[in-house]
Design an enzyme around this catalytic site. Structure first.
Site, PDB file in Angstrom:
ATOM      1  N   GLY A  57       0.877  -1.190  -0.164  1.00 15.99           N
ATOM      2  CA  GLY A  57      -0.043  -0.527   0.034  1.00 15.99           C
ATOM      3  C   GLY A  57       1.276   1.369   0.520  1.00 15.99           C
ATOM      4  O   GLY A  57       2.016   1.179   0.123  1.00 15.99           O
ATOM      5  N   CYS A  83       5.618  -5.823   1.617  1.00 18.03           N
ATOM      6  CA  CYS A  83       5.000  -4.166   1.621  1.00 18.03           C
ATOM      7  C   CYS A  83       5.012  -3.710   2.386  1.00 18.03           C
ATOM      8  O   CYS A  83       4.721  -4.064   4.071  1.00 18.03           O
ATOM      9  CB  CYS A  83       5.025  -4.089   0.321  1.00 18.03           C
ATOM     10  SG  CYS A  83       5.851  -2.580  -0.331  1.00 18.03           S
ATOM     11  N   TYR A  84       3.675  -3.251   2.351  1.00 19.03           N
ATOM     12  CA  TYR A  84       2.748  -1.717   3.601  1.00 19.03           C
ATOM     13  C   TYR A  84       2.882  -3.263   4.467  1.00 19.03           C
ATOM     14  O   TYR A  84       2.876  -3.007   5.358  1.00 19.03           O
ATOM     15  CB  TYR A  84       1.968  -1.681   3.000  1.00 19.03           C
ATOM     16  CG  TYR A  84       1.611  -0.576   3.867  1.00 19.03           C
ATOM     17  CD1 TYR A  84       2.002   0.384   4.665  1.00 19.03           C
ATOM     18  CD2 TYR A  84       0.332  -0.786   4.491  1.00 19.03           C
ATOM     19  CE1 TYR A  84       1.171   1.680   4.883  1.00 19.03           C
ATOM     20  CE2 TYR A  84      -0.592  -0.028   4.808  1.00 19.03           C
ATOM     21  CZ  TYR A  84       0.571   1.121   6.310  1.00 19.03           C
ATOM     22  OH  TYR A  84      -0.425   1.204   7.074  1.00 19.03           O
ATOM     23  N   HIS A 172       7.725  -7.541  -4.222  1.00 17.45           N
ATOM     24  CA  HIS A 172       6.299  -8.138  -4.874  1.00 17.45           C
ATOM     25  C   HIS A 172       6.321  -9.267  -5.691  1.00 17.45           C
ATOM     26  O   HIS A 172       6.639  -9.460  -6.566  1.00 17.45           O
ATOM     27  CB  HIS A 172       6.025  -6.594  -5.398  1.00 17.45           C
ATOM     28  CG  HIS A 172       5.129  -5.606  -4.594  1.00 17.45           C
ATOM     29  ND1 HIS A 172       4.040  -5.699  -4.098  1.00 17.45           N
ATOM     30  CD2 HIS A 172       6.268  -4.626  -4.429  1.00 17.45           C
ATOM     31  CE1 HIS A 172       4.184  -4.269  -3.544  1.00 17.45           C
ATOM     32  NE2 HIS A 172       5.070  -2.996  -3.485  1.00 17.45           N
ATOM     33  N   GLU A 174       4.594 -10.952  -6.006  1.00 16.10           N
ATOM     34  CA  GLU A 174       2.655 -11.271  -7.025  1.00 16.10           C
ATOM     35  C   GLU A 174       3.600 -10.448  -8.487  1.00 16.10           C
ATOM     36  O   GLU A 174       2.337 -11.162  -9.303  1.00 16.10           O
ATOM     37  CB  GLU A 174       1.406 -10.511  -6.631  1.00 16.10           C
ATOM     38  CG  GLU A 174       1.671  -9.490  -6.188  1.00 16.10           C
ATOM     39  CD  GLU A 174       2.235  -8.214  -5.531  1.00 16.10           C
ATOM     40  OE1 GLU A 174       2.880  -9.112  -4.624  1.00 16.10           O
ATOM     41  OE2 GLU A 174       2.050  -7.160  -4.735  1.00 16.10           O
ATOM     42  N   ASP A 230     -18.419 -11.964 -21.131  1.00 14.41           N
ATOM     43  CA  ASP A 230     -19.013 -12.800 -20.073  1.00 14.41           C
ATOM     44  C   ASP A 230     -20.890 -12.510 -20.376  1.00 14.41           C
ATOM     45  O   ASP A 230     -20.786 -13.684 -19.783  1.00 14.41           O
ATOM     46  CB  ASP A 230     -18.942 -10.796 -19.552  1.00 14.41           C
ATOM     47  CG  ASP A 230     -17.782 -10.583 -19.180  1.00 14.41           C
ATOM     48  OD1 ASP A 230     -16.670 -10.968 -19.291  1.00 14.41           O
ATOM     49  OD2 ASP A 230     -17.648  -9.171 -19.177  1.00 14.41           O
ATOM     50  N   LYS A 373     -11.849 -11.950 -15.582  1.00 16.12           N
ATOM     51  CA  LYS A 373     -11.843 -12.366 -16.848  1.00 16.12           C
ATOM     52  C   LYS A 373     -11.252 -13.544 -17.204  1.00 16.12           C
ATOM     53  O   LYS A 373     -11.827 -14.367 -17.979  1.00 16.12           O
ATOM     54  CB  LYS A 373     -10.790 -11.313 -17.760  1.00 16.12           C
ATOM     55  CG  LYS A 373     -11.717 -10.721 -19.542  1.00 16.12           C
ATOM     56  CD  LYS A 373     -13.303 -10.317 -19.363  1.00 16.12           C
ATOM     57  CE  LYS A 373     -13.215 -10.371 -20.518  1.00 16.12           C
ATOM     58  NZ  LYS A 373     -14.224  -9.266 -20.739  1.00 16.12           N
TER      59      LYS A 373
END
Ligand code: XMP
Length: 517
Positions: A57, A83-84, A172, A174, A230, A373
Site C-alpha cells: 500500500g 511490503c506495507y 512484490h 506477485e 461475459d 476475466k
C-alpha cells in the site's frame, strides 16, 4: 471447515498490485477474495480463511489515518505480508519501521538467508531477483521474528515469526518482475497453509450450477446476450443449470461487426434446448443516431435505446420471467481500499449492454461475480463454447457507433465493417490475435486524395488500432511487422470500395485512449 474450497483472504491496503495477488493465488487453484482493512477480527474469523495475505500500500504506517491491523488477526490463520503489510506487522508487533529517505522502485537482488518455509526449494545464500516498490522498510524485526532474506539496500528484505506461520516480504512476489515469485506464493499456499488446489473451472461450474438450480427452482429466467465473452459465458452457465427455463435475448443494434449476429445465433442455437430470441433493432438505433456527432451524446443515445428495446423485448418474451442474468465480474464488485479517495473524472461514459434500470422487476442472477476475466474464459471453455467466442477481444457496448467517427450512417458502417473484417482476418492468420488485447478499425470523418489507375480519388481514411494491455486501463500500441501492415493496407484499399488510405495508430494510453471516441 464448512466450505468446500480452501480460501485465502487478501486484505487490501491500497496497492496497485492487489488484484494481481488474488489472480496469482487463483492461478495456483486456490480461491481468494479481496477485502478492505476495515473488516473486523470477528468478521475474518467467521469468513474462516485458510490463509491471509496482507497487500502492499502507498501509506506510511506512522501517517495519521494509515490503515492498520488488529494483532489478533495474526493468530487466525497463516499470514503472508507483502511490503506495507510487512511494515504493518512490524509496527503492531514492536518492530521498527523507518523511511528510506528515498523510494526504492525497480529490480533488486536479494540473498536468501533461510532456504525453508516461503523460500523452500532455494539454496542457502542463493540470490534472487525481486521487484521492490517502497518508501519505508523494516529496520529492526519485532521480537520473535528472524530475518529470512536480505538485500544491499534493505537488510531485512524478508522475515518470519520463529514459532507462528507468519511470513513477511518487503518485495512484490506477485509481479512478473519477480521471476520466482510464483514459487514463493505456492510455498505459502501449499507448504505453510496446506491449502487444497481445488479451485478449477470444472469445480466452479459444478457448484454454480447447483446454486443456480436451488435459487431459481421452477422459475423462468431471461438473459441479454451481447455476443461478448461475459454474457455468453453467463448464458451458457445458466443454461447448463436450468435448460429451457432460460430465454436469451440478443439485440441486433446494427452496430455489430461483420457476421457477428450470425456467429452468436449459430453458437447458441447449437446448444440443445436453448431459446434464443433475436430482436432486429438496427433501424431504430440508426434513426436515433441520425446526424449525431458528439461521442458522449452517441453513447447516451445507444445506451437508452438499448434499454428501451430490451425492456420491450422482455415484456414480451420474458413477461413471466422472475430472474435476469447479468455478466458482472469480480473486478466490478471488489470493495477496494482507496488510500487517497478523491473525486474521479468521467473520461468516457461506459454504457454496458445489459446494464439496465434498477427499477426493473427482475431479481438478478450474477453467476460470474466471483471471477476474473481469464477465469471467465476458462469457464467458457469448460462449458464448450468455441474458442473464437471465449478468446474474443473486448468490444464496447456502443459497438461500431463509436468507431465510425462523427455521424453514423448505413454506408459508413458498411465500409468500416468490411475494413475491420479484413484487418482481423489478417491478424488471426498471422497468429497474433491472442497476443493483442484489442484490435479494430476506425472510420475517420475526413476524406483524402488518392489516385487509382488514371483517376484522382477523394475518399475515406481508415485508421487501424491494436494495443496490448492487461486491464484496459493503460495500453501500448502493438508493433506489427511492417510487411503485415503493408498487406492489410493493400487488401483494405483494394477490396473495400470507398477507402483510399489506411493509417496505423501509434499512440499509447495514456495520453490517448484505446477507442477513438
Ligand atoms: P478507452 O477507450 O476508455 O477504453 O481507453 C477502455 C476499454 O473500454 C472499452 N470501452 C467501452 N466499453 N462501453 C463499453 O462497454 C463503452 O462506452 C466503452 N468505451 C470504451 C474499450 O473498448 C476498451 O476495452
Amino acid at each position: 471447515m464448512s466450505n468446500a474450497h480452501s480460501r485465502i483472504l487478501i486484505i487490501d491496503y491500497g496497492s496497485q498490485f492487489t488484484q494481481l495477488i488474488a489472480r496469482r493465488v487463483r492461478e495456483a487453484r486456490v480461491y481468494s477474495e479481496i477485502h478492505p482493512p476495515t473488516r473486523s477480527p470477528g468478521w475474518i474469523r467467521e469468513w474462516a480463511p485458510t490463509g491471509i495475505i496482507l497487500s502492499g500500500g502507498p501509506n506510511s504506517v506512522y501517517e495519521d489515518g494509515a490503515p492498520s491491523l488488529d494483532p489478533a488477526v495474526l493468530d487466525m490463520a497463516p499470514v503472508l505480508a507483502i511490503c506495507y503489510g510487512m511494515q504493518v506487522i512490524a509496527h503492531v508487533s514492536g518492530g521498527e519501521v523507518i523511511g528510506a529517505g528515498r523510494r526504492e522502485y525497480g529490480r533488486s537482488d536479494l540473498v536468501v538467508e533461510e532456504p525453508c518455509g516461503l523460500f523452500d526449494g532455494f539454496a542457502s545464500k542463493e540470490s534472487m531477483t525481486v521487484w521492490m516498490s517502497h518508501g519505508d522498510h523494516v529496520d529492526a524485526p519485532p521480537p520473535g521474528y528472524v530475518v529470512t532474506a536480505s538485500s544491499s539496500t534493505v537488510p531485512i528484505a524478508a522475515m518470519r515469526h520463529r514459532d507462528k506461520p507468519i511470513h513477511c516480504v518487503q518485495f512484490h512476489p506477485e509481479v512478473a518482475h519477480t521471476p520466482r515469485g510464483g514459487e514463493l506464493i505456492a510455498n505459502f499456499l501449499f507448504r505453510v497453509c496446506h491449502a487444497e488446489p481445488s479451485w478449477t473451472p470444472g469445480a466452479f461450474v459444478e457448484s454454480e450450477v447447483q446454486k443456480i438450480r436451488e435459487r431459481v427452482g421452477p422459475a423462468r429466467v431471461i438473459c441479454g446476450l451481447s455476443g461478448g465473452v461475459d454474457s455468453s459465458v453467463a448464458a451458457a452457465l445458466v443454461h447448463r443449470a436450468i435448460g429451457d427455463q432460460l430465454t436469451c435475448v440478443f439485440v441486433d443494434t446494427g452496430l455489430l461487426r461483420l457476421h457477428e449476429r450470425e456467429q452468436v445465433e449459430r453458437t447458441f442455437t447449437a446448444r440443445p434446448g436453448m431459446k434464443l430470441v433475436t430482436v432486429d433493432a438496427s433501424a431504430r438505433f440508426l434513426d436515433a443516431l441520425a446526424g449525431v456527432e458528439d461521442p458522449e451524446h452517441k453513447r447516451r443515445i445507444i445506451g437508452h435505446t438499448f434499454i428501451d428495446v430490451f425492456e420491450e423485448a422482455t415484456s414480451g418474451v420474458g413477461k413471466d420471467a422472475e430472474y435476469l442474468v447479468q455478466g458482472t465480474l469480480y473486478p466490478d464488485v471488489i470493495e477496494s481500499y482507496s488510500p487517497r479517495g478523491g473525486p474521479s473524472v468521467t473520461i468516457k461514459t461506459h454504457h454496458n449492454v445489459g446494464g439496465l434500470k434498477p427499477e426493473m422487476k427482475f431479481k438478478l442472477i450474477e453467476p460470474l461475480r466471483e471471477l476474473f476475466k481469464d477465469e471467465v474464459r476458462n469457464v467458457g471453455r469448460e462449458l464448450g463454447l468455441p474458442e473464437e467466442m471465449v478468446g474474443r477481444h473486448p468490444f464496447p457496448g456502443p459497438g461500431l457507433g463509436i468507431r465510425v467517427l462523427g455521424a453514423v450512417t448505413v454506408d459508413a458502417l458498411d465500409v468500416l465493417r468490411r475494413a475491420d473484417a479484413i484487418y482481423l482476418e489478417e491478424i488471426r492468420e498471422a497468429g497474433l490475435y491472442n497476443e493483442i488485447w484489442q484490435a479494430f478499425a476506425v472510420l475517420l470523418p475526413v476524406r483524402s486524395v488518392g489516385v487509382m489507375g488514371d483517376y484522382r480519388t477523394y475518399e475515406n481514411v481508415v485508421a487501424l488500432r491494436a494495443v496490448t494491455s492487461t486491464d484496459g486501463m493503460t495500453a501500448d500500441w502493438y508493433p506489427f511487422p511492417h510487411d503485415l501492415l503493408g498487406r492489410i493496407s493493400n487488401r483494405i484499399i483494394n477490396q473495400v470500395r470507398g477507402v483510399n488510405r489506411v493509417v496505423y495508430d501509434v499512440s499509447s494510453k495514456p495520453p490517448a485512449t484505446i477507442e477513438w471516441e
